[in-house]
Motif scaffolding. Structure first.
Motif, PDB file in Angstrom:
ATOM      1  N   GLY A 163      54.133 -34.941  12.548  1.00  0.00           N
ATOM      2  CA  GLY A 163      54.283 -33.671  13.342  1.00  0.00           C
ATOM      3  C   GLY A 163      55.658 -33.571  13.847  1.00  0.00           C
ATOM      4  O   GLY A 163      56.669 -33.832  13.267  1.00  0.00           O
ATOM      5  N   ARG A 227      49.243 -29.832  13.541  1.00  0.00           N
ATOM      6  CA  ARG A 227      49.747 -31.051  13.609  1.00  0.00           C
ATOM      7  C   ARG A 227      49.941 -31.645  15.026  1.00  0.00           C
ATOM      8  O   ARG A 227      49.599 -30.917  15.868  1.00  0.00           O
ATOM      9  N   SER A 228      50.686 -32.793  15.360  1.00  0.00           N
ATOM     10  CA  SER A 228      50.921 -33.374  16.634  1.00  0.00           C
ATOM     11  C   SER A 228      52.277 -32.703  17.221  1.00  0.00           C
ATOM     12  O   SER A 228      53.009 -32.701  16.311  1.00  0.00           O
ATOM     13  N   TYR A 230      54.986 -34.694  19.582  1.00  0.00           N
ATOM     14  CA  TYR A 230      55.544 -35.794  20.155  1.00  0.00           C
ATOM     15  C   TYR A 230      56.415 -35.825  21.055  1.00  0.00           C
ATOM     16  O   TYR A 230      57.508 -35.443  20.937  1.00  0.00           O
ATOM     17  N   THR A 258      47.544 -38.663  25.089  1.00  0.00           N
ATOM     18  CA  THR A 258      47.158 -37.416  24.226  1.00  0.00           C
ATOM     19  C   THR A 258      46.583 -36.289  25.178  1.00  0.00           C
ATOM     20  O   THR A 258      45.434 -36.705  25.840  1.00  0.00           O
ATOM     21  N   THR A 261      46.170 -29.560  23.189  1.00  0.00           N
ATOM     22  CA  THR A 261      47.248 -28.533  23.441  1.00  0.00           C
ATOM     23  C   THR A 261      46.824 -27.510  24.575  1.00  0.00           C
ATOM     24  O   THR A 261      47.479 -27.071  25.789  1.00  0.00           O
ATOM     25  N   PRO A 309      50.466 -26.563  18.087  1.00  0.00           N
ATOM     26  CA  PRO A 309      49.837 -28.168  17.520  1.00  0.00           C
ATOM     27  C   PRO A 309      48.544 -28.189  18.096  1.00  0.00           C
ATOM     28  O   PRO A 309      47.913 -27.611  18.732  1.00  0.00           O
ATOM     29  N   LYS A 310      47.845 -29.328  17.673  1.00  0.00           N
ATOM     30  CA  LYS A 310      46.332 -29.692  17.839  1.00  0.00           C
ATOM     31  C   LYS A 310      46.457 -30.623  19.357  1.00  0.00           C
ATOM     32  O   LYS A 310      45.453 -30.352  19.964  1.00  0.00           O
ATOM     33  N   ASP A 311      47.818 -31.119  19.598  1.00  0.00           N
ATOM     34  CA  ASP A 311      47.786 -31.818  20.731  1.00  0.00           C
ATOM     35  C   ASP A 311      48.985 -32.258  21.044  1.00  0.00           C
ATOM     36  O   ASP A 311      49.755 -32.288  20.303  1.00  0.00           O
ATOM     37  N   VAL A 313      51.171 -35.595  21.961  1.00  0.00           N
ATOM     38  CA  VAL A 313      51.139 -37.147  22.178  1.00  0.00           C
ATOM     39  C   VAL A 313      52.477 -37.507  22.822  1.00  0.00           C
ATOM     40  O   VAL A 313      53.720 -37.214  22.544  1.00  0.00           O
TER      41      VAL A 313
END
Length: 525
Positions: A163, A227-228, A230, A258, A261, A309-311, A313
């Motif tokens: 990510g 993607r993530s 960070y 985590t 989003t 992004p998906k999340d 982190v």
């Protein structure tokens, strides 16, 4: 001979004779000899921090950590200079940190400086004074260098990262792409919390416009859907801590926490629109961090809207850990950080570290012959669990399971996400307490998810069999292999171990057999 002061500290009469075992104790046995200690002083735009690490390893353990919020970057964006007040506070902090390094006999001291010292007209004069105090060279990081080290920190601490890394400091925001061990080219934007606060004159509305205009130029964030992201930096960690408290999250470990989003966007919106005092659970955020919370929320919100992004982190690893990772040789960089940390726990806390390695091989045979589904990510968790299996042996038998669970759930492990952390804690809990979920937080069980929970019970049940055979002593498990043969779960004891085959061992073996759907049998060679 133990000197008088040492005798007084041990509560022993100056004339009494000490046991040889006490007389020989000259240093802490809870530390590993992993080479020279390393101290990193990070002169940031908001805080100045000292972290001293036990040694240069794949999973570095801090033995001291202290920060002072000096606000060096305050007003640099508007005046171009460091304020005398901030400089005085920072230099005082550096004097204390240097003295601490001397007291702790730190072997090597690294000093880094970031945006405030980089951008201020009087930054070099400040660094000259700081260098004399620290008695060490100071590396003034460029924006790209800072982004690169932040990315290495993520590579060091996140298993198979994929990510965009964002490091939000007081003076700037660094963004950089990372995938596994590959690191892209970083960019720097003047969107640090203190800079935004100064340039916007304390207006969140103005700050939002400044961020929106800057994000329009951040092409790195575009086309990164799924993607993530960070998040590195104290302000973003404070946002995550707030999210944890509001969700009544079962862990308090920040690294690898985590946030989906959508939830992160909602949190940013609420923080941006409310005064700090009106935010629920604001007490979990240190008071000195609260004034910049809304600015961090504004930046994160726009990052998420552009990147999709998906999340999110959250990482406790950043520039400092990236520097240490960069100092490692190539072979050590390839070592799995989670396994390295678990091996260290095994050495420090187990009755026999060698037994942990034998337990890995012993369970390997079980999983292979039982045809239990195990991906590489599952295997590394099982290996880590085997190293951690005996860390609670010094506790009272009634509390070994709970104590082991708490230690593992809250340990400073890296290279593992929170579901994996829950798996490790639960597997060792079951190994000590049996397969009942009584005494375990329902949210922790939920965090592990059904598949990991099932695996934790199988691993825990297998360990319960192993420890009745070996009593945690090395060299025994190779004489008592376990496998599925002719559709039966078979424990084979050597002739020398035949007297171990009592009812208790039979019962535990049958319990494991029920979990994997096999009839259990003990065979003596």
């Amino acid at each position: 001979m133990v000197n008088l002061l040492k005798r007084v500290r041990l509560g022993v009469s100056p004339t009494a004779e000490l046991p040889a075992s006490l007389d020989a104790v000259e240093e802490a046995r809870g530390r590993l000899r992993t080479g020279p200690t390393i101290g990193v002083i990070d002169i940031g735009s908001n805080s100045v921090r000292l972290v001293v690490y036990e040694g240069l390893t794949r999973s570095p353990t801090p033995i001291f950590n202290e920060k002072v919020l000096c606000g060096l970057g305050r007003s640099v964006a508007t005046t171009g200079r460091l304020t005398q007040r901030a400089v005085t506070k920072a230099l005082a902090a550096l004097k204390r940190f240097r003295a601490l390094c001397d007291v702790m006999r730190v072997d090597e001291v690294k000093v880094l400086a970031t945006a405030a010292a980089r951008d201020a007209a009087n930054g070099q004069a400040f660094l000259d004074e700081a260098r004399d105090i620290c008695r060490a060279d100071i590396e003034l990081l460029s924006g790209k260098r800072e982004a690169h080290l932040s990315a290495l920190g993520i590579v060091s601490g996140i298993f198979h990262a994929d990510g965009i890394v964002g490091d939000l400091g007081g003076g700037s925001l660094e963004l950089i792409d990372v995938k596994d061990h590959e690191v892209g080219q970083g960019i720097t934007l003047p969107l640090g919390g203190l800079s935004l606060q100064d340039v916007s004159e304390g207006s969140i509305k103005k700050a939002s416009k400044i961020v929106r205009d800057a994000m329009g130029k951040a092409s790195l964030l575009k086309g990164q859907e799924g993607r993530s992201f960070y998040a590195v930096g104290g302000t973003w960690r404070s946002l995550a801590r707030l999210h944890m408290a509001q969700k009544h999250y079962p862990l308090r470990v920040m690294h690898a926490y985590t946030i989906p989003t959508k939830e992160a966007l909602n949190l940013c919106r609420r923080v941006r629109m409310q005064t700090p005092e009106s935010i629920p659970f604001i007490n979990v955020v240190p008071s000195e961090r609260r004034p910049l919370l809304a600015y961090g929320a504004v930046v994160l919100e726009y990052v998420l809207r552009v990147m999709k992004p998906k999340d999110v982190v959250v990482s406790a690893m950043g520039v400092r850990e990236g520097l240490l990772y960069e100092m490692l040789d190539e072979q050590t960089r390839e070592v799995d950080a989670l396994i390295a940390a678990a091996e260290e726990f095994n050495v420090l806390r187990s009755r026999s570290p060698k037994h942990g390695y034998e337990l890995i091989d012993w369970t390997e045979r079980l999983f292979e012959t039982a045809l239990l589904e195990e991906y590489p990510s599952d295997r590394r968790l099982r290996h880590a669990a085997c190293h951690l299996a005996d860390i609670g042996w010094r506790a009272h038998p009634d509390y070994r399971g709970q104590q082991s669970l708490n230690i593992i759930a809250n340990a400073a492990f890296v290279g593992v996400d929170h579901p994996g952390r829950a798996f490790l804690a639960l597997a060792i809990y079951y190994r000590n307490e049996g397969l009942s979920d009584d005494g375990v937080s329902p949210m922790l069980l939920q965090l592990a998810m059904p598949r990991l929970l099932e695996r934790a019970k199988i691993v825990g049940a297998a360990m319960r069999v192993a420890y009745l055979v070996s009593a945690s002593m090395p060299g025994i498990l190779p004489q008592a292999p376990i496998e599925v043969s002719s559709d039966k779960l078979v424990l084979r004891l050597s002739h020398e171990l035949r007297d171990l085959a009592g009812d208790r061992l039979h019962n535990r073996l049958r319990q494991l057999g029920r979990l994997i759907g096999k009839e259990a049998e003990i065979i003596v060679s």
